[in-house]
Every structure is written in C-alpha cells, then in structure tokens.
Write an enzyme that holds these catalytic residues in place. Structure first.
Site, PDB file in Angstrom:
ATOM      1  NE  ARG A 112      -7.623   2.255  -5.207  1.00 57.00           N
ATOM      2  CZ  ARG A 112      -6.529   2.174  -4.880  1.00 57.00           C
ATOM      3  NH1 ARG A 112      -5.362   2.629  -5.484  1.00 57.00           N
ATOM      4  NH2 ARG A 112      -6.157   2.103  -3.543  1.00 57.00           N
ATOM      5  CG  LEU A 158       9.003 -17.033  -3.808  1.00 55.64           C
ATOM      6  CD1 LEU A 158       9.043 -16.919  -2.326  1.00 55.64           C
ATOM      7  CD2 LEU A 158       9.499 -15.552  -4.235  1.00 55.64           C
ATOM      8  CG  HIS A 169      -0.438   2.201  -9.448  1.00 57.37           C
ATOM      9  ND1 HIS A 169      -0.872   1.803  -7.977  1.00 57.37           N
ATOM     10  CD2 HIS A 169      -1.388   3.067  -9.582  1.00 57.37           C
ATOM     11  CE1 HIS A 169      -1.770   2.550  -7.594  1.00 57.37           C
ATOM     12  NE2 HIS A 169      -2.355   3.070  -8.730  1.00 57.37           N
ATOM     13  CB  SER A 179      -8.710  -5.165  -2.960  1.00 57.03           C
ATOM     14  OG  SER A 179      -9.239  -3.694  -3.211  1.00 57.03           O
ATOM     15  CB  THR A 180     -13.161  -7.455  -4.472  1.00 54.32           C
ATOM     16  OG1 THR A 180     -12.698  -8.671  -4.198  1.00 54.32           O
ATOM     17  CG2 THR A 180     -14.772  -7.497  -4.919  1.00 54.32           C
ATOM     18  CD  GLU A 181     -13.255  -4.754  -0.878  1.00 54.10           C
ATOM     19  OE1 GLU A 181     -12.136  -5.230  -1.447  1.00 54.10           O
ATOM     20  OE2 GLU A 181     -14.103  -5.496  -0.556  1.00 54.10           O
ATOM     21  CG  ASP A 240      -2.028   0.945   1.059  1.00 53.05           C
ATOM     22  OD1 ASP A 240      -2.341   1.464   0.024  1.00 53.05           O
ATOM     23  OD2 ASP A 240      -2.755   1.139   1.955  1.00 53.05           O
ATOM     24  N   GLY A 245       0.065   5.631  -4.364  1.00 54.90           N
ATOM     25  CA  GLY A 245      -0.884   6.970  -4.659  1.00 54.90           C
ATOM     26  C   GLY A 245      -0.020   7.939  -3.781  1.00 54.90           C
TER      27      GLY A 245
HETATM   28  C1  IPE Z   1      -5.497  -2.714  -0.143  1.00 53.69           C
HETATM   29  O1  IPE Z   1      -4.943  -1.434  -0.300  1.00 53.69           O
HETATM   30  C2  IPE Z   1      -5.425  -3.311  -1.417  1.00 53.69           C
HETATM   31  C3  IPE Z   1      -4.135  -3.672  -2.309  1.00 53.69           C
HETATM   32  C4  IPE Z   1      -2.877  -3.389  -1.727  1.00 53.69           C
HETATM   33  C5  IPE Z   1      -4.159  -4.311  -3.297  1.00 53.69           C
HETATM   34  P1  IPE Z   1      -6.191  -0.084  -0.475  1.00 53.69           P
HETATM   35  O2  IPE Z   1      -5.507   1.076  -0.629  1.00 53.69           O
HETATM   36  O3  IPE Z   1      -7.231  -0.517  -1.661  1.00 53.69           O
HETATM   37  O4  IPE Z   1      -6.865  -0.282   1.051  1.00 53.69           O
HETATM   38  P2  IPE Z   1      -7.841   0.609   1.730  1.00 53.69           P
HETATM   39  O5  IPE Z   1      -9.147   0.787   0.652  1.00 53.69           O
HETATM   40  O6  IPE Z   1      -7.160   2.090   1.875  1.00 53.69           O
HETATM   41  O7  IPE Z   1      -8.021   0.126   2.726  1.00 53.69           O
HETATM   42  C1  IPE Z   2      -1.701   0.412  -3.359  1.00 54.88           C
HETATM   43  O1  IPE Z   2      -1.255   1.812  -3.305  1.00 54.88           O
HETATM   44  C2  IPE Z   2      -1.980  -0.091  -4.728  1.00 54.88           C
HETATM   45  C3  IPE Z   2      -3.099  -0.530  -4.845  1.00 54.88           C
HETATM   46  C4  IPE Z   2      -4.150  -0.895  -4.102  1.00 54.88           C
HETATM   47  C5  IPE Z   2      -3.713  -1.205  -6.330  1.00 54.88           C
HETATM   48  P1  IPE Z   2      -2.348   2.781  -3.439  1.00 54.88           P
HETATM   49  O2  IPE Z   2      -2.828   3.235  -4.716  1.00 54.88           O
HETATM   50  O3  IPE Z   2      -3.695   2.303  -2.450  1.00 54.88           O
HETATM   51  O4  IPE Z   2      -1.915   4.017  -2.682  1.00 54.88           O
HETATM   52  P2  IPE Z   2      -2.534   5.095  -1.701  1.00 54.88           P
HETATM   53  O5  IPE Z   2      -2.841   4.120  -0.557  1.00 54.88           O
HETATM   54  O6  IPE Z   2      -3.588   5.844  -2.284  1.00 54.88           O
HETATM   55  O7  IPE Z   2      -1.341   5.935  -1.383  1.00 54.88           O
HETATM   56 MG    MG Z   3      -3.970   2.676  -0.617  1.00 57.16          MG
END
Ligand code: IPE
Ligand code: IPE
Ligand code: MG
Length: 248
Positions: free
Chosen positions: A73, A133, A39, A67-69, A22, A25
């Site tokens: 985006r 691995l 990314h 993730s599913t969620e 995570d 962004g």
């Molecule tokens: C969790 O990160 C999913 C992945 C790392 C792929 P998110 O950035 O989507 O999580 P939330 O929404 O902040 O909990």
């Molecule tokens: C994790 O980084 C990558 C994915 C969830 C695909 P984010 O894109 O969630 O980055 P932040 O959390 O917005 O900084």
């Molecule tokens: Mg994130």
C-alpha cells in the site's frame, strides 16, 4: 429484537474464531474522510469484539490486522497503520489486562518496525499470566509465507537427521506452523462483503465454517460476533460424513 447473545447455545461456543477485518477504507470514504480515519475507527470494533469473545467463552480469537501484501500500500498508509498499532497497544493494554486477555502474534514480526515490535513484546509479557481469551494478532502475515517457512524448517530437520520423512503427517506438519498449539478455527468471519480469503490461514481453515457479512469493519460490534456464532451453531458440520451418520 433480543440480542443474539441470549440465543446462543453455551455448549457449542467455538473454541477459536478468526476474523478478516476488512472495509476500513470504504467506511472512511462513506464518511467523507481519509482512509486512516477508518483504521482508527476499527480499533473500537476490535475492543468490542475482544470483550464479546471473552464474555461468551471463546478461547482463541485471531484477527487479521496486516497482511504481507498490505506492505504494497502507499507508504503513508503503511506508516499510519504502524503508528496506529503502537498507539492502540498503548491505550488498550490496561483493558486487555482487566479482561484477563493473553496476547500473541503470528506472521513475520521481524519485518515490523522496531517500535511496533518493542511495544508488542512488552504488552505480550505484561499479559502473559492471564488465563482468559487468547488474542492472536496476524501481523505481516500471509498463509503462503507461513507454509513455505514451515517447509524450510522441516527440511532442515530432515537434513540434520532430526526427522525421518516417513513420519511426516498432518499433526507433525502443524507443529511447524505459526499456529502450532492453537486449535484450528471452527469459524472464520470476513466483513465488508468480500468473498475471499486473501492469504489467511489456508491450512487451518480446511474445515472451518465461513461467515461473510456486508458490514464494514468499523461498524462491526460484539453483537455482530454473536450473530455470526449463532449462525455457526445452526450449521451441520459433517466432516465428510453423511447427515444420518451424525445423528446415530
Ligand atoms: C485482508 O484485507 C487483510 C487484512 C484484513 C489485514 P485486504 O483489504 O488487504 O484484502 P484484499 O487485498 O482486498 O483481498
Ligand atoms: C482492512 O480495511 C484493514 C487492512 C487491510 C489493514 P481496508 O483498508 O482493506 O479497507 P477497504 O477494503 O479498502 O475498504
Ligand atoms: Mg480491504
């Protein structure tokens, strides 16, 4: 400062490490760039961590990549992530081969764009006979989705008289999860200073050690993995018992 690698106990390396990658962004914003740049930079971290995991003898590495969620985006970001995935598979396959890495996925792969699916399948096939691995990518994954799916299949087997409800136990249920055959992670790492699980491996982390770091994913490297493993090795895993019971 000596690398954490040299401080690791070779006899207690976790068999399975899972990572919530995570902070891409925020990393991009910090550098005055668009989110997708974060990314892209995260791919370098994946490379380093996969290499490091192999070097210290971790057998399974599960990376939460989408993730599913995350489907919710903005479309441009989702499209860019899918493109990046295709590109990353293309350029990383050779080095995965060199590092003896096997690849598999968990999640609703059928919901991924055809191009991603095809690239993945080809790469999985190509790396299939490797013995190092096991890299597991969680794609369009969420734990509640996985568990509900498992329940659906299990109920179907009961209805078809393939299974008697009275024999259902933890081990049997686990066979219905995407992670059947994969041991539960001893260690779960989340980067970027968020203290939540975000629908990742809820069943499988029942007794995992959790490790949170402020580092944003694009800044994370194999030495950060070694540091997390070192931290894990200095914990006492009691599994409900008392400390005294573990010593005797
Ligand atoms: C969790 O990160 C999913 C992945 C790392 C792929 P998110 O950035 O989507 O999580 P939330 O929404 O902040 O909990
Ligand atoms: C994790 O980084 C990558 C994915 C969830 C695909 P984010 O894109 O969630 O980055 P932040 O959390 O917005 O900084
Ligand atoms: Mg994130």
């Amino acid at each position: 400062m000596e690398s954490f690698r040299n401080r690791l106990n070779k006899n207690t390396i976790p068999e399975h490490v899972a990572i919530i990658m995570d902070g891409n962004g925020r990393w991009a914003a910090k550098h005055g760039k668009a989110r997708v740049f974060g990314h892209e930079s995260g791919v370098e971290s994946v490379r380093s961590v996969v290499e490091g995991a192999g070097e210290i003898g971790i057998k399974y590495l599960t990376l939460y990549a989408f993730s599913t969620e995350n489907w919710d985006r903005p479309k441009e970001e989702v499209d860019a992530l899918m493109e990046l995935l295709v590109h990353a598979i293309e350029i990383e396959t050779e080095s995965l081969m060199k590092n003896n890495v096997r690849l598999s996925t968990i999640g609703d792969i059928d919901s991924m764009p055809t191009k991603v699916k095809e690239k993945l399948e080809r790469c999985i096939d190509f790396l299939n006979s490797n013995t190092g691995l096991n890299l597991i990518l969680a794609l369009s994954y969420s734990s509640k989705w996985e568990i509900v799916n498992a329940v659906k299949e299990l109920v179907q087997d009961v209805m078809n008289n393939k299974l008697k409800p009275e024999i259902i136990n933890n081990e049997l249920f686990e066979n219905y999860l995407n992670t059947a055959e994969i041991p539960d992670p001893e260690l779960l790492i989340r980067t970027s200073g968020e203290y939540r699980i975000s629908n990742f491996l809820l069943w499988q982390i029942a007794y995992s050690e959790l490790y949170f770091t402020e580092k944003l994913w694009p800044d994370f490297r194999k030495d950060d993995l070694f540091e997390a493993v070192f931290d894990y090795q200095n914990r006492e895993r009691r599994f409900g018992k008392t400390s005294e019971q573990l010593i005797s």
